[in-house]
Design a protein around this motif. Structure first.
Motif, PDB file in Angstrom:
ATOM      1  N   UNK A  15       0.866  -1.198   0.000  1.00 33.24           N
ATOM      2  CA  UNK A  15       0.000   0.000   0.000  1.00 33.24           C
ATOM      3  C   UNK A  15       0.899   1.244   0.000  1.00 33.24           C
ATOM      4  N   UNK A  16       1.254   1.727  -1.188  1.00 31.70           N
ATOM      5  CA  UNK A  16       2.267   2.784  -1.316  1.00 31.70           C
ATOM      6  C   UNK A  16       1.965   4.083  -0.567  1.00 31.70           C
ATOM      7  N   UNK A  17       0.697   4.409  -0.333  1.00 34.65           N
ATOM      8  CA  UNK A  17       0.362   5.685   0.315  1.00 34.65           C
ATOM      9  C   UNK A  17       0.105   5.558   1.813  1.00 34.65           C
ATOM     10  N   UNK A  18       0.519   4.457   2.411  1.00 28.80           N
ATOM     11  CA  UNK A  18       0.129   4.171   3.795  1.00 28.80           C
ATOM     12  C   UNK A  18       0.720   5.159   4.808  1.00 28.80           C
ATOM     13  N   UNK A  19       1.807   5.852   4.442  1.00 32.59           N
ATOM     14  CA  UNK A  19       2.410   6.810   5.368  1.00 32.59           C
ATOM     15  C   UNK A  19       1.895   8.236   5.180  1.00 32.59           C
TER      16      UNK A  19
END
Length: 207
Positions: free
Chosen positions: A157-161
Motif C-alpha cells: 500500500x504505497x500511500x500508507x504513510x
C-alpha cells in the motif's frame, strides 16, 4: 578473526530478512548461504556458534555491533519497539500465503493495524522526544527494523504513510545512513518480496 557470518535459510525474505538488515546496518559482510541441513532455520553461524531463534540472533547482533542502546532502560525500549514491529512483520510475511478469497480481508487487517495501532505509536515517539532516532539519539536495532517494516508495508500500500509525516521523514533519514543506503541498492543481500510462483518450493523446504 572469526570470519564472516554464514546464513542458513532459503533464498528469500522470511524471518531471515530482519537479520540481513541488522548485519547490513552494522556494515558486516556475510558468506554465501549454507545448505539447509538443519531442522530449524533461520540459523546463523557467527563467532563459533550456530544460533537459531530469530529474536536471539537479532539481540546478539545488535549487542555485538552497538545497535542495542547504551543502558538497560534503552535496551528495554528497543525491545518493546522491535517486538511491536515483529508482530506487524508477521502479518506482512503471511500475506502471500493467504488463499485468494482471503487476501483482500487480510490486507485490510494489515492496513488497519498499521495505521491505527502501530504507526501512531512510532509517530508519537518521534514527536515527543524530537530526536532523529527512536531511542535516545542513537541509531539502533529499533530504527533498522522499523524502516524494514515501513518499506514492506509500502510495497502493498504505497500511500500508507500519508498521514504520518514524522515517519515519512524517519524513513528518508534512516534510508540515507550509508550502510542502509548500500543495502537498499540493487545487488545487495536484500531479498525481493516472495512471489506466488515461489510458494511450492518454500512450502517443500519447510515441511
Amino acid at each position: 578473526m572469526s570470519g564472516k557470518p554464514k546464513l542458513h535459510y532459503f533464498n528469500g525474505r522470511g524471518r531471515m530478512e530482519s537479520i540481513r538488515w541488522l548485519l547490513a546496518a552494522a556494515g558486516v559482510e556475510v558468506c554465501l548461504y549454507g545448505s539447509l541441513l538443519f531442522q530449524q532455520v533461520p540459523m546463523v553461524e557467527i563467532d563459533g556458534m550456530k544460533m537459531v531463534q530469530t529474536r536471539a540472533i537479532g539481540n546478539y547482533i545488535a549487542m555485538k555491533y552497538n545497535l542495542y542502546g547504551k543502558d538497560l532502560k534503552e535496551r528495554a525500549l528497543i525491545d518493546m519497539y522491535v517486538e511491536a514491529v515483529i508482530d506487524l512483520n508477521e502479518l506482512l510475511m503471511t500475506h502471500i500465503l493467504q488463499p485468494a478469497d482471503k487476501k483482500e480481508q487480510h490486507l485490510a487487517t494489515i492496513v488497519d493495524k498499521a495505521t491505527n495501532r502501530y504507526f501512531p505509536v512510532y509517530e508519537k515517539v518521534l514527536k515527543d522526544h524530537g530526536q532523529d532516532f527512536l531511542v535516545g539519539n542513537h541509531f539502533s536495532r529499533a530504527d533498522v527494523q522499523l524502516l524494514e517494516t515501513l518499506l514492506m508495508v509500502e510495497e502493498i500500500k504505497p500511500d500508507i504513510l500519508a498521514k504520518f509525516p514524522l515517519l515519512q521523514s524517519f524513513k528518508a533519514r534512516i534510508s540515507n545512513i550509508p550502510t542502509i543506503k548500500k543495502f537498499l541498492q540493487p545487488g545487495s543481500q536484500r531479498k525481493p518480496p516472495l512471489q506466488e510462483k515461489d510458494l511450492p518450493k518454500v512450502m517443500k523446504i519447510f515441511h
